[in-house]
Design a protein around this motif. Structure first.
Motif, PDB file in Angstrom:
ATOM      1  N   VAL A  46     -82.174  -7.430  18.202  1.00 41.68           N
ATOM      2  CA  VAL A  46     -81.590  -8.764  18.124  1.00 41.68           C
ATOM      3  C   VAL A  46     -80.080  -8.641  18.097  1.00 41.68           C
ATOM      4  N   PRO A  48     -76.578 -11.218  16.971  1.00 42.50           N
ATOM      5  CA  PRO A  48     -76.105 -12.540  16.572  1.00 42.50           C
ATOM      6  C   PRO A  48     -75.676 -13.310  17.816  1.00 42.50           C
ATOM      7  N   TYR A  68     -79.920 -16.023  16.622  1.00 38.87           N
ATOM      8  CA  TYR A  68     -80.079 -14.662  17.119  1.00 38.87           C
ATOM      9  C   TYR A  68     -80.614 -14.710  18.541  1.00 38.87           C
ATOM     10  N   ILE A  85     -84.969  -8.603  11.686  1.00 31.52           N
ATOM     11  CA  ILE A  85     -84.260  -9.734  11.086  1.00 31.52           C
ATOM     12  C   ILE A  85     -84.810  -9.897   9.678  1.00 31.52           C
TER      13      ILE A  85
END
Length: 153
Positions: A46, A48, A68, A85
């Protein structure tokens, strides 16, 4: 400092393939007042979000206001440090939810959690996600977007 780097990258229309981290170390051989900067890229599952434009290949999720981009084929969401996450919710298991991006669609699967996975308010073991779906794990709400041809944005 990591937030400043991410904000600046977004203003320059750059996208990272993973989270930004900043660390400092002392170099006693360096002259006083001199600094050396080193950078590295570590690919994660992932990143941001620095854009609000998801794509079918890289969908976007919003977890309690933090966005994300899913850059890997599998993303695990949970309370434990081994999750891609991490969410701070006592109702979420350590490895609660798996989101798998496939050529045929994006699939959310409960990973045997205590409290289950809810998609649009219905408890399900797994579901193929559609643009705009709302998922709930514990007290955490996750919004999902693909930015596909059926998307409103």
């Amino acid at each position: 400092m990591a937030a400043n780097v991410t904000d600046h990258a977004g203003s320059q229309h750059y996208a990272f393939v993973g989270p930004v981290t900043v660390s400092f170390s002392e170099n006693t051989e360096q002259d006083a007042g001199r600094f050396a900067v080193h950078s590295a890229t570590v690919r994660g599952a992932v990143a941001p979000a620095t854009t609000s434009a998801p794509s079918p290949r890289h969908p976007l999720i919003d977890i309690d206001g933090q966005r994300y981009i899913l850059t890997g084929p599998v993303t695990v969401i949970g309370r434990g440090s081994e999750a891609d996450i991490i969410v701070d919710d006592p109702g979420v298991s350590r490895r609660h939810l798996e989101i798998r991006v496939t050529p045929d669609g994006v699939i959310a699967s409960d990973m045997g959690s205590t409290n289950g996975l809810y998609v649009e308010g219905h408890q399900v073991p797994a579901a193929t996600l559609l643009d705009g779906n709302t998922l709930t794990i514990g007290r955490t709400r996750i919004l999902f977007w693909t930015g596909g041809p059926d998307a409103d944005e």
